[in-house]
Write a protein that holds these residues in place. Structure first.
Motif, PDB file in Angstrom:
ATOM      1  N   GLY A 230     -30.488  38.594   9.418  1.00  0.00           N
ATOM      2  CA  GLY A 230     -29.418  38.878  10.386  1.00  0.00           C
ATOM      3  C   GLY A 230     -29.100  37.679  11.266  1.00  0.00           C
ATOM      4  O   GLY A 230     -29.534  36.553  10.984  1.00  0.00           O
ATOM      5  N   PHE A 231     -28.393  37.918  12.393  1.00  0.00           N
ATOM      6  CA  PHE A 231     -27.815  36.790  13.138  1.00  0.00           C
ATOM      7  C   PHE A 231     -28.795  35.874  13.878  1.00  0.00           C
ATOM      8  O   PHE A 231     -28.442  34.720  14.152  1.00  0.00           O
ATOM      9  CB  PHE A 231     -26.649  37.227  14.020  1.00  0.00           C
ATOM     10  N   PRO A 232     -30.029  36.286  14.192  1.00  0.00           N
ATOM     11  CA  PRO A 232     -30.930  35.297  14.790  1.00  0.00           C
ATOM     12  C   PRO A 232     -31.153  34.086  13.873  1.00  0.00           C
ATOM     13  O   PRO A 232     -31.380  32.981  14.359  1.00  0.00           O
ATOM     14  CB  PRO A 232     -32.223  36.093  15.007  1.00  0.00           C
ATOM     15  N   HIS A 233     -31.048  34.294  12.562  1.00  0.00           N
ATOM     16  CA  HIS A 233     -31.281  33.165  11.651  1.00  0.00           C
ATOM     17  C   HIS A 233     -30.236  32.052  11.806  1.00  0.00           C
ATOM     18  O   HIS A 233     -30.604  30.915  12.081  1.00  0.00           O
ATOM     19  CB  HIS A 233     -31.426  33.650  10.199  1.00  0.00           C
ATOM     20  N   PRO A 234     -28.939  32.320  11.649  1.00  0.00           N
ATOM     21  CA  PRO A 234     -27.997  31.204  11.838  1.00  0.00           C
ATOM     22  C   PRO A 234     -28.011  30.658  13.267  1.00  0.00           C
ATOM     23  O   PRO A 234     -27.925  29.438  13.455  1.00  0.00           O
ATOM     24  CB  PRO A 234     -26.630  31.807  11.485  1.00  0.00           C
ATOM     25  N   LEU A 235     -28.141  31.532  14.280  1.00  0.00           N
ATOM     26  CA  LEU A 235     -28.183  31.000  15.652  1.00  0.00           C
ATOM     27  C   LEU A 235     -29.369  30.041  15.795  1.00  0.00           C
ATOM     28  O   LEU A 235     -29.289  29.027  16.473  1.00  0.00           O
ATOM     29  CB  LEU A 235     -28.304  32.132  16.681  1.00  0.00           C
ATOM     30  N   GLY A 236     -30.457  30.357  15.105  1.00  0.00           N
ATOM     31  CA  GLY A 236     -31.645  29.502  15.162  1.00  0.00           C
ATOM     32  C   GLY A 236     -31.464  28.185  14.411  1.00  0.00           C
ATOM     33  O   GLY A 236     -32.060  27.173  14.785  1.00  0.00           O
ATOM     34  N   TYR A 237     -30.667  28.198  13.344  1.00  0.00           N
ATOM     35  CA  TYR A 237     -30.518  26.962  12.554  1.00  0.00           C
ATOM     36  C   TYR A 237     -30.022  25.799  13.413  1.00  0.00           C
ATOM     37  O   TYR A 237     -30.460  24.666  13.256  1.00  0.00           O
ATOM     38  CB  TYR A 237     -29.533  27.168  11.386  1.00  0.00           C
ATOM     39  N   SER A 238     -29.088  26.067  14.330  1.00  0.00           N
ATOM     40  CA  SER A 238     -28.577  24.974  15.171  1.00  0.00           C
ATOM     41  C   SER A 238     -29.692  24.399  16.038  1.00  0.00           C
ATOM     42  O   SER A 238     -29.783  23.182  16.223  1.00  0.00           O
ATOM     43  CB  SER A 238     -27.441  25.471  16.075  1.00  0.00           C
ATOM     44  N   LEU A 239     -30.554  25.284  16.575  1.00  0.00           N
ATOM     45  CA  LEU A 239     -31.655  24.777  17.414  1.00  0.00           C
ATOM     46  C   LEU A 239     -32.624  23.939  16.595  1.00  0.00           C
ATOM     47  O   LEU A 239     -33.177  22.946  17.062  1.00  0.00           O
ATOM     48  CB  LEU A 239     -32.426  25.948  18.042  1.00  0.00           C
ATOM     49  N   THR A 240     -32.824  24.347  15.339  1.00  0.00           N
ATOM     50  CA  THR A 240     -33.759  23.612  14.481  1.00  0.00           C
ATOM     51  C   THR A 240     -33.187  22.259  14.094  1.00  0.00           C
ATOM     52  O   THR A 240     -33.852  21.233  14.226  1.00  0.00           O
ATOM     53  CB  THR A 240     -34.059  24.451  13.213  1.00  0.00           C
ATOM     54  N   LEU A 241     -31.939  22.260  13.628  1.00  0.00           N
ATOM     55  CA  LEU A 241     -31.398  21.012  13.087  1.00  0.00           C
ATOM     56  C   LEU A 241     -30.963  20.042  14.187  1.00  0.00           C
ATOM     57  O   LEU A 241     -31.057  18.833  14.014  1.00  0.00           O
ATOM     58  CB  LEU A 241     -30.249  21.302  12.125  1.00  0.00           C
ATOM     59  N   LEU A 242     -30.499  20.568  15.320  1.00  0.00           N
ATOM     60  CA  LEU A 242     -30.050  19.651  16.375  1.00  0.00           C
ATOM     61  C   LEU A 242     -31.169  19.293  17.349  1.00  0.00           C
ATOM     62  O   LEU A 242     -31.182  18.212  17.912  1.00  0.00           O
ATOM     63  CB  LEU A 242     -28.884  20.266  17.164  1.00  0.00           C
ATOM     64  N   TYR A 243     -32.125  20.206  17.551  1.00  0.00           N
ATOM     65  CA  TYR A 243     -33.121  19.962  18.608  1.00  0.00           C
ATOM     66  C   TYR A 243     -34.566  20.081  18.119  1.00  0.00           C
ATOM     67  O   TYR A 243     -35.489  20.053  18.939  1.00  0.00           O
ATOM     68  CB  TYR A 243     -32.870  20.921  19.787  1.00  0.00           C
ATOM     69  N   GLY A 244     -34.764  20.218  16.797  1.00  0.00           N
ATOM     70  CA  GLY A 244     -36.123  20.187  16.240  1.00  0.00           C
ATOM     71  C   GLY A 244     -36.989  21.387  16.570  1.00  0.00           C
ATOM     72  O   GLY A 244     -38.215  21.323  16.472  1.00  0.00           O
ATOM     73  N   VAL A 245     -36.376  22.511  16.966  1.00  0.00           N
ATOM     74  CA  VAL A 245     -37.187  23.705  17.274  1.00  0.00           C
ATOM     75  C   VAL A 245     -37.675  24.321  15.954  1.00  0.00           C
ATOM     76  O   VAL A 245     -36.870  24.527  15.040  1.00  0.00           O
ATOM     77  CB  VAL A 245     -36.333  24.754  18.040  1.00  0.00           C
ATOM     78  N   PRO A 246     -38.989  24.604  15.818  1.00  0.00           N
ATOM     79  CA  PRO A 246     -39.477  25.194  14.557  1.00  0.00           C
ATOM     80  C   PRO A 246     -38.726  26.494  14.213  1.00  0.00           C
ATOM     81  O   PRO A 246     -38.359  27.267  15.115  1.00  0.00           O
ATOM     82  CB  PRO A 246     -40.954  25.476  14.837  1.00  0.00           C
ATOM     83  N   HIS A 247     -38.534  26.709  12.918  1.00  0.00           N
ATOM     84  CA  HIS A 247     -37.648  27.788  12.450  1.00  0.00           C
ATOM     85  C   HIS A 247     -37.970  29.169  13.054  1.00  0.00           C
ATOM     86  O   HIS A 247     -37.078  29.867  13.537  1.00  0.00           O
ATOM     87  CB  HIS A 247     -37.712  27.832  10.917  1.00  0.00           C
ATOM     88  N   GLY A 248     -39.239  29.571  13.027  1.00  0.00           N
ATOM     89  CA  GLY A 248     -39.594  30.921  13.494  1.00  0.00           C
ATOM     90  C   GLY A 248     -39.329  31.091  14.983  1.00  0.00           C
ATOM     91  O   GLY A 248     -38.765  32.115  15.419  1.00  0.00           O
ATOM     92  N   SER A 249     -39.701  30.083  15.772  1.00  0.00           N
ATOM     93  CA  SER A 249     -39.453  30.152  17.216  1.00  0.00           C
ATOM     94  C   SER A 249     -37.956  30.172  17.481  1.00  0.00           C
ATOM     95  O   SER A 249     -37.478  30.887  18.377  1.00  0.00           O
ATOM     96  CB  SER A 249     -40.066  28.944  17.925  1.00  0.00           C
ATOM     97  N   ALA A 250     -37.219  29.399  16.707  1.00  0.00           N
ATOM     98  CA  ALA A 250     -35.762  29.319  16.896  1.00  0.00           C
ATOM     99  C   ALA A 250     -35.101  30.683  16.643  1.00  0.00           C
ATOM    100  O   ALA A 250     -34.121  31.037  17.313  1.00  0.00           O
ATOM    101  CB  ALA A 250     -35.169  28.257  15.969  1.00  0.00           C
TER     102      ALA A 250
END
Ligand code: NAP
Ligand code: FE
Length: 375
Positions: free
Chosen positions: A258-278
């Motif tokens: 669901g939507f937490p996944h794409p919202l998290g992708y930006s945090l991971t790719l732009l700011y290096g936040v690990p996927h699960g936390s993101a």
């Protein structure tokens, strides 16, 4: 309710499961082993695998250059390496990054692709992939139990999933001891990813009785472990987390996320936040928005009650565990939204957020102006 369960992977879980099932590891004469730099060796899985291959006279080559959020260019290089060296099966050892990479390597090595992006053209990947064996060393993605391969595109700011009916592993070996070398924070972050899969799968309109059973099994196991607030993770905790992550990975093979996944992708790719936390940052929002629809509210309450939690506790606890602290300008928030606003995941829950709501959500967590006003 009717359902279709098509998980063509032999999943073997347990202590020393590779040593006890050597024939399930061997699917050809020459393996390409796909790993990251450190995790596969640190976990002990790499030497367990090479011992069995050596004992059985099976040759192998090693590609150990997979990095986190695997770049398409790297997996293409690995696929060409496997093909040039006549590998006839692929063993992926590591977290989601190495396992996802292994699925793409298996497809690239079996087809004549000219460009990395050809992997997304099903006509160009029509030849069956090389047989795949997957060995997780994190308890998170559940990649071992689904056909998804999440790759980072050459622009380095977008992720795109490669998937094919040939991308299922022949065998997945889950030995929880391989996760013992993970840091505390990576153990938590990867567990949050698995929990995200369980909850987001449960709410998906594609969920069926079988996927819900997997979601509840996974969600309960992870919730029980995390809400013990352990100072360190015991063997028993790691066993529960590993099996739960696998079950949740199988659940999303039916439903997607669901939507937490794409919202998290930006945090991971732009700011290096690990996927699960993101992903977990947004679970309070996921619960809040979905509770606005009668169907979402009832599914959330059903899931929470089945795992022994409450929606209130989940919406407070999951984002708190993610530990993400970022402050973003309006322009940075706009960039986060622009990168992921076209994702398909938004339609995969009862409440479908729009672009303005995506903005609101990022702004609520990270908005610089908002933080200044509150100070
Ligand atoms: P990961 O990126 O595979 O690994 C995270 C870090 O942990 C890496 O630095 C890795 O090192 C290290 N590591 C892994 N196992 C270790 C061990 N046992 N001991 C010490 N270090 C270890 O993390 P992940 O969360 O498992 O995977 C995330 C990726 O999977 C993302 O690209 C995400 O998009 C994708 N994903 C896929 C699915 C799916 O269904 N297929 C679902 C969710 C997420 P090395 O690099 O040295 O190994
Ligand atoms: Fe995930």
């Amino acid at each position: 309710m009717s359902f279709c369960l098509d998980i063509p992977t032999r999943i073997i879980s347990g202590n020393e499961c590779i040593k006890q099932n050597p024939s399930a590891l061997i699917h050809g004469n020459k393996a390409v082993i796909v790993t990251g730099k450190h995790g596969a060796a640190a976990s002990g899985a790499l030497s367990d695998v090479t011992d069995i291959l050596n004992e059985n006279g099976v040759s192998y080559i090693l590609f150990s250059e997979v990095t986190e959020n695997p770049p398409l260019d790297t997996v293409f290089k690995a696929g060409v390496f496997a093909k040039d060296n006549s590998s006839d099966f692929v063993i992926g050892i590591g977290g989601g990054s190495a396992m996802d990479a292994a699925k793409a390597v298996a497809a690239i090595a079996a087809n004549n692709l000219k460009n990395p992006m050809d992997i997304y053209d099903s006509e160009k990947t029509a030849c069956p992939s090389l047989p795949i064996v997957l060995i997780p060393t994190t308890a998170g993605t559940g990649s071992e139990a689904n056909p998804y391969s999440v790759l980072t595109l050459p622009d380095e700011v977008h992720k795109k999933t490669f998937t094919s009916r040939f991308s299922w592993a022949k065998t997945a070996f889950i030995d929880p001891k391989y996760t013992s070398s993970l840091s505390y924070q990576t153990t938590v972050s990867t567990a949050l990813d698995a929990f995200a899969h369980a909850m987001e799968s449960y709410l998906s309109p594609k969920a069926n009785d079988m996927s819900k059973m997997l979601s509840v099994y996974a969600g309960k196991g992870i919730w029980d472990v995390l809400t013990e607030y352990p100072d360190s993770f015991t063997e028993k905790h790691r066993e529960i987390l590993s099996n739960s992550a696998c079950a949740a990975g199988a659940a999303i093979s039916i439903t997607g996320t669901g939507f937490p996944h794409p919202l998290g992708y930006s945090l991971t790719l732009l700011y290096g936040v690990p996927h699960g936390s993101a992903c977990a940052v947004f679970h309070g929002d996921y619960i809040e928005y979905n509770s606005r629809s009668a169907e979402g509210k009832s599914k959330l309450e059903e899931f929470a009650s089945a795992i022994g939690a409450s929606t209130k506790l989940m919406s407070e606890y999951l984002p708190a565990l993610s530990g993400v602290e970022l402050t973003l300008s309006d322009e940075e928030i706009k960039k986060c939204v622009d990168l992921i606003k076209e994702a398909k995941n938004y339609r995969n829950s009862p409440y479908v957020i729009n672009e303005e709501e995506m903005n609101d959500i990022y702004y609520k967590h990270f908005g610089a102006r908002r933080k200044k006003q509150n100070a």
